[in-house]
Structures are given as structure tokens and as C-alpha cells.
Design a protein around this motif. Sequence first.
Motif, short mmCIF file in Angstrom:
data_model
loop_
_atom_site.label_atom_id
_atom_site.label_comp_id
_atom_site.label_asym_id
_atom_site.label_seq_id
_atom_site.Cartn_x
_atom_site.Cartn_y
_atom_site.Cartn_z
N ALA A 32 0.83 -1.20 0.00
CA ALA A 32 0.00 0.00 0.00
C ALA A 32 0.86 1.25 0.00
N VAL A 33 1.97 1.22 0.75
CA VAL A 33 2.86 2.38 0.80
C VAL A 33 3.50 2.62 -0.56
N SER A 34 3.82 1.56 -1.28
CA SER A 34 4.44 1.73 -2.60
C SER A 34 3.44 2.27 -3.64
N THR A 35 2.15 2.00 -3.45
CA THR A 35 1.15 2.51 -4.39
C THR A 35 0.51 3.80 -3.92
N LEU A 36 0.93 4.31 -2.76
CA LEU A 36 0.34 5.52 -2.20
C LEU A 36 0.46 6.75 -3.10
N PRO A 37 1.57 6.98 -3.80
CA PRO A 37 1.63 8.17 -4.68
C PRO A 37 0.60 8.15 -5.81
N GLY A 38 0.12 7.00 -6.20
CA GLY A 38 -0.86 6.92 -7.27
C GLY A 38 -2.29 7.14 -6.83
N VAL A 39 -2.53 7.20 -5.54
CA VAL A 39 -3.89 7.34 -5.03
C VAL A 39 -4.52 8.67 -5.44
N PRO A 40 -3.84 9.82 -5.31
CA PRO A 40 -4.48 11.07 -5.76
C PRO A 40 -4.85 11.06 -7.24
N VAL A 41 -4.02 10.42 -8.05
CA VAL A 41 -4.31 10.36 -9.48
C VAL A 41 -5.56 9.52 -9.71
N ARG A 42 -5.68 8.42 -8.99
CA ARG A 42 -6.87 7.57 -9.13
C ARG A 42 -8.12 8.31 -8.67
N VAL A 43 -7.99 9.02 -7.55
CA VAL A 43 -9.14 9.75 -7.03
C VAL A 43 -9.55 10.85 -8.01
N ALA A 44 -8.56 11.60 -8.52
CA ALA A 44 -8.87 12.66 -9.48
C ALA A 44 -9.49 12.08 -10.75
N GLY A 45 -8.95 10.99 -11.23
CA GLY A 45 -9.51 10.35 -12.41
C GLY A 45 -10.94 9.88 -12.19
N GLY A 46 -11.20 9.33 -11.01
CA GLY A 46 -12.56 8.90 -10.69
C GLY A 46 -13.52 10.07 -10.61
N LEU A 47 -13.05 11.20 -10.04
CA LEU A 47 -13.89 12.38 -9.96
C LEU A 47 -14.22 12.94 -11.35
N VAL A 48 -13.20 13.00 -12.20
CA VAL A 48 -13.43 13.51 -13.56
C VAL A 48 -14.37 12.59 -14.32
N GLN A 49 -14.17 11.29 -14.15
CA GLN A 49 -15.04 10.33 -14.83
C GLN A 49 -16.48 10.48 -14.35
N SER A 50 -16.68 10.64 -13.04
CA SER A 50 -18.02 10.83 -12.50
C SER A 50 -18.65 12.12 -13.01
N TYR A 51 -17.83 13.19 -13.06
CA TYR A 51 -18.33 14.48 -13.56
C TYR A 51 -18.78 14.37 -15.01
N LEU A 52 -17.96 13.74 -15.85
CA LEU A 52 -18.32 13.60 -17.26
C LEU A 52 -19.54 12.70 -17.44
N HIS A 53 -19.63 11.65 -16.64
CA HIS A 53 -20.79 10.77 -16.73
C HIS A 53 -22.06 11.50 -16.32
#
Length: 129
Positions: A32-53
Motif C-alpha cells: 500500500a505504501v508503494s502505491t500511495l503516490p498513485g492514489v491522488p491520481v486515481r481519485v482525481a480520475g474517478g472524480l473527472v469520470q463521474s463528472y463527465l458521466h
Amino acid sequence: MLRPLFLTRASIGLAATAAERVVALPGRAIEAVSTLPGVPVRVAGGLVQSYLHAGQTLTDLAVKGDRVLASVFPARSDQPEWATFDEDETEEVLDVSYRVYGSSRAPRDGGDDGDHPDVPTGRVTPRDE
């Protein structure tokens, strides 16, 4: 042998699963610590995807509403009397292309062919310095 109730068996299975996950927790924490830097990108991508949907869904609803309104209230085909369009005008348009583009054709109304400072002629003339 008596079989325990369904809820009892499910509770025991849940406890066993929790124990397995606790044992695997240190290894998963490192992962989890090694994938922690990618979490904001995933969250932002999910937000953008939800907004567009949501925008696409809203647009689909608006189109459906337009169809319903068009079926209930058909579009008027008559033109308001105050509206004028280029196709409606039948007046003769003044031809000033001889002045603007430097054409050698004379004007129809017999007007003078003199140079006016406000009307471009299309000719290149040297400037007075």
C-alpha cells in the motif's frame, strides 16, 4: 453430528477471514505504501469520470425533454412579422465592388469614380513622407 446454524457458520467464516487478513496485513501495508503516490491520481480520475458521466446523463435527459416538448408543443413554422432575413429582401444592392476591389467596371448609378479616403480601393499607392 449436528450441523450448526447458518449464521453461526457464517460468523466463524468471517472470523477466519479476518484472522487471515490480519496475518497478511504487514505485507499489504508495504504494498500500500508503494502505491500511495498513485492514489491522488486515481481519485482525481474517478472524480473527472463521474463528472463527465453526470454531464452526459444530464444532456441525455435534456434531449429526451426536448423530444417530449416537441411532441406536446409542435414547432411553429410561421415567421414573425418583425423578423427579416437576407432571403426576404428584394431591394437592389448597391454595387461598390469597383471601389473596394479596384475593379475597372463603372458604377451602375452613374456616380463619380473619384477616390474617397474612407473607401479602400485595393490599389497600392506610396505614402507621402
